[in-house]
Every structure is written in structure tokens, then in C-alpha cells.
Design a protein around this motif. Structure first.
Motif, PDB file in Angstrom:
ATOM      1  N   LEU A   1      -0.966  -2.775   9.407  1.00 37.90           N
ATOM      2  CA  LEU A   1      -0.438  -1.623  10.282  1.00 37.90           C
ATOM      3  C   LEU A   1      -1.323  -0.456   9.843  1.00 37.90           C
ATOM      4  O   LEU A   1      -1.288   0.362   9.239  1.00 37.90           O
ATOM      5  N   VAL A   2      -1.788  -0.155  11.146  1.00 31.96           N
ATOM      6  CA  VAL A   2      -2.577   1.251  11.107  1.00 31.96           C
ATOM      7  C   VAL A   2      -2.057   2.123  12.226  1.00 31.96           C
ATOM      8  O   VAL A   2      -2.036   1.808  13.379  1.00 31.96           O
ATOM      9  N   LYS A   3      -1.424   3.186  11.531  1.00 31.71           N
ATOM     10  CA  LYS A   3      -0.883   4.303  12.632  1.00 31.71           C
ATOM     11  C   LYS A   3      -1.944   5.258  13.154  1.00 31.71           C
ATOM     12  O   LYS A   3      -3.063   5.731  12.440  1.00 31.71           O
TER      13      LYS A   3
ATOM     14  N   LYS B   1      -3.189   8.158  16.340  1.00 29.51           N
ATOM     15  CA  LYS B   1      -2.485   9.472  16.991  1.00 29.51           C
ATOM     16  C   LYS B   1      -1.668   9.050  17.981  1.00 29.51           C
ATOM     17  O   LYS B   1      -1.843   8.030  18.794  1.00 29.51           O
ATOM     18  N   ASN B   2      -1.222   9.915  18.369  1.00 25.50           N
ATOM     19  CA  ASN B   2       0.082  10.132  19.621  1.00 25.50           C
ATOM     20  C   ASN B   2       0.866   8.688  19.355  1.00 25.50           C
ATOM     21  O   ASN B   2       1.263   8.001  20.429  1.00 25.50           O
ATOM     22  N   LYS B   3       1.457   8.393  18.150  1.00 24.02           N
ATOM     23  CA  LYS B   3       2.336   7.223  17.906  1.00 24.02           C
ATOM     24  C   LYS B   3       1.994   5.949  18.364  1.00 24.02           C
ATOM     25  O   LYS B   3       2.282   5.016  18.564  1.00 24.02           O
ATOM     26  N   ASN B   4       0.397   6.029  18.626  1.00 24.51           N
ATOM     27  CA  ASN B   4      -0.267   4.513  18.751  1.00 24.51           C
ATOM     28  C   ASN B   4      -0.358   4.055  17.266  1.00 24.51           C
ATOM     29  O   ASN B   4      -0.187   4.479  16.314  1.00 24.51           O
ATOM     30  N   ALA B   5      -0.468   2.535  17.545  1.00 25.35           N
ATOM     31  CA  ALA B   5      -0.681   1.789  16.202  1.00 25.35           C
ATOM     32  C   ALA B   5      -1.341   0.466  16.691  1.00 25.35           C
ATOM     33  O   ALA B   5      -1.277  -0.066  17.641  1.00 25.35           O
ATOM     34  N   LEU B   6      -1.941  -0.013  15.520  1.00 25.70           N
ATOM     35  CA  LEU B   6      -2.423  -1.367  15.767  1.00 25.70           C
ATOM     36  C   LEU B   6      -1.766  -2.145  14.664  1.00 25.70           C
ATOM     37  O   LEU B   6      -1.696  -1.786  13.387  1.00 25.70           O
ATOM     38  N   VAL B   7      -1.191  -3.251  15.059  1.00 18.28           N
ATOM     39  CA  VAL B   7      -0.752  -4.347  14.084  1.00 18.28           C
ATOM     40  C   VAL B   7      -1.412  -5.548  13.994  1.00 18.28           C
ATOM     41  O   VAL B   7      -1.528  -6.113  15.126  1.00 18.28           O
TER      42      VAL B   7
ATOM     43  N   THR C   1       0.891  -1.405  -0.041  1.00 20.99           N
ATOM     44  CA  THR C   1       0.189  -0.011  -0.127  1.00 20.99           C
ATOM     45  C   THR C   1       1.036   1.154   0.262  1.00 20.99           C
ATOM     46  O   THR C   1       1.965   1.193   0.565  1.00 20.99           O
ATOM     47  N   ARG C   2       0.257   2.396  -0.437  1.00 20.54           N
ATOM     48  CA  ARG C   2       1.038   3.499  -0.637  1.00 20.54           C
ATOM     49  C   ARG C   2       0.589   4.483   0.824  1.00 20.54           C
ATOM     50  O   ARG C   2       1.461   5.542   0.835  1.00 20.54           O
ATOM     51  N   GLY C   3      -0.246   4.031   1.341  1.00 21.20           N
ATOM     52  CA  GLY C   3      -0.747   5.047   2.305  1.00 21.20           C
ATOM     53  C   GLY C   3       0.280   5.423   3.657  1.00 21.20           C
ATOM     54  O   GLY C   3       1.055   4.601   3.831  1.00 21.20           O
ATOM     55  N   THR C   4       0.238   6.231   4.391  1.00 20.06           N
ATOM     56  CA  THR C   4       0.753   6.492   5.699  1.00 20.06           C
ATOM     57  C   THR C   4       0.221   5.936   6.845  1.00 20.06           C
ATOM     58  O   THR C   4       0.835   5.832   7.572  1.00 20.06           O
ATOM     59  N   LYS C   5      -1.112   6.223   7.023  1.00 21.63           N
ATOM     60  CA  LYS C   5      -1.861   5.672   8.016  1.00 21.63           C
ATOM     61  C   LYS C   5      -2.103   3.997   7.939  1.00 21.63           C
ATOM     62  O   LYS C   5      -1.791   3.330   9.004  1.00 21.63           O
ATOM     63  N   PHE C   6      -2.395   3.309   6.765  1.00 20.24           N
ATOM     64  CA  PHE C   6      -2.683   2.263   6.853  1.00 20.24           C
ATOM     65  C   PHE C   6      -1.782   1.451   5.990  1.00 20.24           C
ATOM     66  O   PHE C   6      -1.659   1.865   4.514  1.00 20.24           O
ATOM     67  N   ASN C   7      -1.139   0.502   6.228  1.00 19.11           N
ATOM     68  CA  ASN C   7      -0.058  -0.198   5.347  1.00 19.11           C
ATOM     69  C   ASN C   7      -0.360  -1.523   5.535  1.00 19.11           C
ATOM     70  O   ASN C   7      -0.881  -2.170   6.580  1.00 19.11           O
TER      71      ASN C   7
END
Lengths: 262, 359
Positions: free
Chosen positions: A155-157, A159-165, A110-116
Motif C-alpha cells: 500500500l502506497v499512500k 497525496k490527496n488521499k490517493n493510494a496505490l495498492v 512495515t512501520r512507515g505511514t506512506k508505504f505499507n
């Protein structure tokens, strides 16, 4: 059917590859070592022995690392242990031990920055053995496999450097080892050498009908200090291993845990 | 925070959504106890009515074996009356009928009968013969046990403290001399006095016969017991030094276990020939020593059941070949041979029903 799965799996890799269009520089690229501790519920059903489910709590200890540059490489070694019992037993005398080694490379699609989304091959070596003395005081039961499959990572980025993997792994090609259904000998060799020999015996090539597993893990990553991250994890593992001349081994594990990035 | 809450809810839901593994029954559904006909194993099939048995009571016994919460690891139940196969069923898998399985310590009773055959053939001199007279070279490190006799082994009164829970596995796996291993266990009683059940004594006996007859004990069994009975499919494990285990690891089909019981009922005769001397059977199956196990007396590797006026070969898993001469009856119950004692279940409940069914 298998051919379709193969094409669906490999095609994205061929189209994108390490130098594919979807890759982009990732500012967070580095090697992240981690350790995790997971607790949960383990269920096994060793149908070479009997058709009842043995259930118990389990604990997994994992060490691993991940390298996230353009693509994503992950490695982990997990040691798991649980004591189990069927509904007919009063005490959890049965035990199940697993040793899992896994290495995967995920290519960013993917190209996105929030969702990869990453997809790539994964090699898994799993030793899984059980001793159920109330039901068989003389033999070990095992379901081991070496498998090449695919791993999907999301990978979902936040707010506040939180992420879901979230990871989802499934096998494609495997070799595996199961004990013979009818063992015409009284006692397994239970010396360390004997156990190792048993666990690597009777090796066969596998179709998906012989070895199938689903490893699903999702984790919520959050920073604790400026440079440290940790995560709450949930994982679901379903494993089914069946020799053509035997009955299946099924295992279902639900676990939650804490992952500390070192 | 909102995202985290949503994520957390999904996390909580996942274990609920993902289904658990489900128990399935131990056994097949009950379809009656009619024996399978058309086999060439020598058994004559009959009916309860023709053999003066109450069908409904037999049915009750079989339903008990098929109950999922009882006799959980049962593999077969066979009833033979007047020399005919009246009832049989295989609750786990119908193909267990044609499959050999470990009869565990029922093996000891086969060793007893083979001892009688060996005595008749003068392979052994008498039951009072010492093992030292047969294999003195294996007593070098344990000269204090030179006085142990065949009879003391047959009645589990050698005084040797062989502990099955630990020593059986060593006996099974030792790469050294298996007889020397048995003899190396400490002596805790004077021989001939105290009953102490274990797997070491039968091994001394099988080793003695093997040493004297010039072939393996299992081959001796094949020539002198299995072949006369028409038992062709069998396996008998040996220690790493080649000595056949006298105590365990004989693998037989349930119907062949029934032949063994029927041979005893027929005083050792089979198809008009004497396979084993009737005097030996009478001696081996009488109470010779009191035991601490269920109050049952012991003969020569046979358990005696005074309440049934019968005797039995017993094996791990609750397995049994019960012979009741007064009723001209043999009952064979086989089970998975590796289960803990908690799951053996009460064979006497089955035996009581089957005996009750006999007019």
C-alpha cells in the motif's frame, strides 16, 4: 527448495504476528465493501485436448470486502466469463467460466505511514471450466483447486488521499481436480448435478508442479466524493494446473477494470 | 498527476511485458510410415515395394496427415495391402498404437457384422423379422411402430425421427428403458422408404440380439468377433439399462480396426475359420438405399463408395475403415472422436493418394 519457500514465507509471520512490532494504529480502519468490473484478454491452453491457445475477451464481476485495521483482511468472490477461439476457428464458440473465492489476512510488516507492506496467508477456491465444442463436443474440461498460499500486499499512500495498492498471490499447498486424460466414456453428464459432480471429482493433493498460479493486481485508488473511493485496476493471472497423469491446463488473463467502494 | 502518469505507463507496459501463451504443434515431427514390428497382434509387416505400392505417393499421404494445418486431430493412419501391414503412423502420440479409443459411429458397421453372425447362429430369424416379435413388451406405448423390421433399422429407414444432436445424449444418459426411449420418438416417414441416419436404429438391433442371445451384445461381440480376430483390448459402453449401444462407443486400437477391415476383405474368414458369412458381407456392403449425405449409398450400416469400388465404416471425427476389394486394400484412419465436422478434413484426399500408390 519447497522447504526454503516455506521458511521464507512463514518466518516473517512468526516474527511479526498480529502483535508484531510493525503494527500501528491506522486511522482509516473500517470495512470497505466493493464491487468491480474487469475486462480484458483471456488465453487458455487445455493440453489435455490440444496444444493450441484459445483466446478471447473476458469479463469478471467481483464482490468483496476488506477490513483494514492493524492488519488487513480481504475477501472476494469473482465470476468470470469469456468466449474464445483458436486461430483455426472463425467464431468464438468455446467458453470459459471461472468462480473464484479468496480470503486472506495480511500482517503489516512495515512501520512507515506512506508505504505499507502486508504479508499473510490466503485461501483460494477456484472453479474453472471450459467447453470447447469445436474440439470436443462431448466433454467438459476443468482445472479446479483449493489452495493455501501467501498474499503480499503493498500500500502506497499518495497525496490527496490517493493510494496505490498492489497484491501478489502465490500458492503453497493445494488440492485440485482435473479430468482424466483419456476418458473412456462418450459424453459427460451435463446436467447441473453432473457438472458439479465432475468439477469435484478426481481430487488429488498437489505440489507446486501440479498447481501454480500467480495473481497480480494493482490498483490506483482515488476519492470521488468526500467519503467515496474508487479505483482503476489492472490484473494479471497466470494459472497452471497439471495432473501427474495428464497434460497441463494453462491460463493467462490480462484485465483492466473499475472498482467501486460501496 | 506525475505519479499517476508514471503509474499509467507501467500499467500499459505490463500486458506487453507479460508474455502470451504460445501455440504448439498438434503433431509429432514426421519420421516415416514404417510399421512397428515385433508385436504379437498377428499382423505381418511388409513394405510398399513388396506389395506393389509406390513409396513416394504413400509418403505424400503421410506428410499430409502430419501437416499441422490438416487433419488436425488425426490419431492414426494404417495401410494394409494383401493382408499385410504396409504403413502406419501415429501423428499425435506414438502410444496411440496401444491405446483404445472411441471409434464412434464406425461401431454401427461392427453391429452390422454381428447381425450377420447372429442370423447365422439363428439368434435372429431373418432381416425381415420385426422388433416387436423380439421385445413386444417395449412397444406398449408405441404400438404404431410394431411393423419396424431389422432390415429397416440396418438401412436407416425405420421412419423414426431420432435426432442425434439431442436424442443421442438422452439415450446415453436415460435411466429408463433405452429401447422404449428410441421407440418413443415420433415417426415421420413410413418404414422402409426414406433414409434417415441416426443412432436409434442400431440400438434397436443391438437390443434385439442382446435380448435373444441371453448375454450382453458386447459379450456376444467378444465371443464371436473379437476373440476369433485376436482382439483382446476393447471396451463397449452400454445404456444404463445394460443394453450395449449399437451405434457408438466401441473403443478399439487402430490395428484392431484394421483387422475388422481385413476380415471383410477376406470375405469373413480369419485364420482359416469363417467368422462371418461371406453372403452377409456381400449383402451388407452393397448399395441398398440412397442417402442425402454426400450422395453415398448405404448398405447395412456401411457407407458405399462406388468411386473406389469399396465400402467403409465411418465415425465421428472423420474416422474411417475403408475396404477396397479390387485393390486388396484396407485403409484405417482414426482421429479424436469428438471434433466438430469442420475439423474432420477430407479423407478422400488421403484415399486418392493411397489408391494412386497401388500398382
Amino acid at each position: 527448495m519447497k522447504f526454503r519457500i516455506l521458511i521464507l514465507t512463514i518466518l516473517p509471520l512468526l516474527l511479526t504476528g498480529p502483535g508484531g512490532v510493525a503494527q500501528e494504529a491506522d486511522s482509516s480502519s473500517r470495512v470497505l465493501h466493493f464491487g468491480s468490473l474487469q475486462f480484458g484478454l483471456n488465453q487458455i491452453k487445455e493440453e489435455n485436448l490440444h496444444p493450441k491457445v484459445s483466446t478471447g475477451t473476458c469479463m469478471d464481476l467481483t464482490y468483496g470486502f476488506e477490513i483494514r485495521k492493524k492488519n488487513w483482511q480481504k475477501f472476494h468472490l469473482t465470476l468470470g466469463y469469456s468466449r474464445l477461439k483458436t486461430e483455426l476457428e472463425e467464431l468464438s464458440k468455446s467458453l470459459n467460466v471461472k468462480i473464484n473465492l479468496s480470503y486472506s489476512t495480511g500482517f503489516k510488516l512495515t512501520r512507515g505511514t506512506k508505504f505499507n507492506y502486508y504479508l499473510g496467508p490466503e485461501a483460494t477456491l477456484a472453479y474453472n471450466f471450459s467447453f470447447l465444442p469445436n474440439w470436443d463436443d462431448s466433454h467438459l474440461y476443468w482445472a479446479d483447486y483449493l489452495s493455501i498460499g501467501v498474499k503480499n500486499s503493498f500500500l502506497v499512500k499518495l497525496k490527496n488521499k490517493n493510494a496505490l495498492v498492489t497484491d501478489l498471490s502465490i500458492p503453497l499447498f493445494s488440492v485440485f481436480s482435473r479430468p482424466e486424460l483419456y476418458r473412456l466414456y462418450k459424453i459427460d453428464d451435463t446436467d447441473a448435478g453432473g457438472i458439479i459432480s465432475n468439477l469435484n471429482s478426481n481430487i488429488s493433493a498437489a505440489h507446486l508442479t501440479n498447481v501454480f498460479f500467480l495473481h497480480f493486481q494493482t490498483e490506483w485508488r482515488f476519492p470521488v466524493f468526500k467519503t467515496k473511493t474508487q479505483a482503476f485496476t489492472y490484473s494479471l493471472d497466470w494459472v497452471r494446473v497439471k495432473h501427474n497423469d495428464g497434460n497441463p491446463y494453462n491460463q493467462l488473463t490480462n484485465q483492466i477494470g473499475l472498482k467501486l467502494f460501496l | 498527476m506525475k505519479t499517476f502518469k508514471r503509474y499509467f505507463r507501467i500499467l500499459l507496459l505490463l500486458p506487453i511485458v507479460t508474455s502470451c501463451l504460445k501455440d504448439e504443434p498438434f503433431k509429432l515431427s514426421y519420421e516415416g510410415f514404417q510399421p512397428v514390428s515385433g508385436t504379437d497382434d498377428g499382423w505381418t509387416i511388409s513394405t510398399p515395394e513388396d506389395e506393389q505400392m509406390d513409396r513416394t505417393v504413400i509418403d505424400e499421404a503421410y506428410r499430409l496427415v502430419y501437416d499441422d494445418s490438416r487433419f488436425t486431430m488425426a490419431r492414426s493412419l494404417l495401410i494394409i495391402r494383401n493382408g499385410k501391414l504396409v504403413a502406419e503412423a501415429y501423428p499425435h502420440d506414438k502410444s496411440d498404437m496401444d491405446r483404445i479409443a472411441n471409434i464412434q459411429s464406425m461401431t454401427k458397421s461392427f453391429t452390422s457384422i454381428l447381425t450377420g453372425i447372429a442370423l447365422k447362429q439363428h439368434i435372429l430369424d431373418s432381416v425381415n423379422q420385426t422388433f416387436y416379435s423380439i421385445y413386444p413388451e417395449w412397444f406398449t406405448d408405441n404400438p404404431e411402430k410394431k411393423d419396424i423390421t431389422v432390415k429397416q433399422a440396418l438401412t436407416m429407414t425405420t421412419g423414426i425421427d431420432f435426432n442425434n444432436s439431442e436424442d443421442t445424449q438422452t439415450l446415453y444418459q436415460t435411466s429408463g428403458n433405452s429401447v422404449e426411449f428410441v421407440l418413443s420418438q415420433p415417426r415421420i416417414y413410413d418404414p422402409g422408404i426414406v433414409f434417415h441416419y441416426h443412432d436409434g436404429s442400431p440400438h434397436l438391433v443391438s437390443a434385439a440380439i442382446q435380448k435373444r442371445c441371453g448375454t450382453t451384445f458386447s459379450e456376444f461381440a467378444n465371443q464371436n468377433l473379437f476373440k476369433p480376430l485376436g482382439i483382446t483390448d476393447w471396451k463397449w459402453e452400454a445404456a444404463q439399462d445394460g443394453i450395449t449401444f449399437g451405434a457408438f462407443s466401441l473403443y478399439l486400437k487402430p490395428r484392431d480396426c484394421a483387422k475388422f477391415g481385413q476380415l471383410l476383405l477376406q470375405n469373413g474368414r480369419w485364420n482359416g475359420q469363417t467368422v462371418v458369412d461371406s453372403n452377409w458381407i456381400a449383402e451388407a456392403t452393397q448399395p441398398l438405399v440412397n442417402t442425402h449425405i454426400s450422395g453415398a449409398p448405404y448398405g447395412y450400416f456401411f457407407w458405399i463408395h462406388p468411386a473406389y469400388h469399396g465400402f467403409a465404416a465411418d465415425g465421428h471425427g472423420g474416422q474411417k475403415i475403408l475396404v477396397v476389394p479390387d485393390k486388396n486394400l484396407v485403409i484405417v484412419y482414426t482421429a479424436w472422436g469428438y471434433t466438430s465436422g469442420d475439423f474432420f478434413d477430407n479423407f478422400n484426399e488421403l484415399a486418392d493418394l493411397i489408391l494412386k500408390s497401388c500398382h
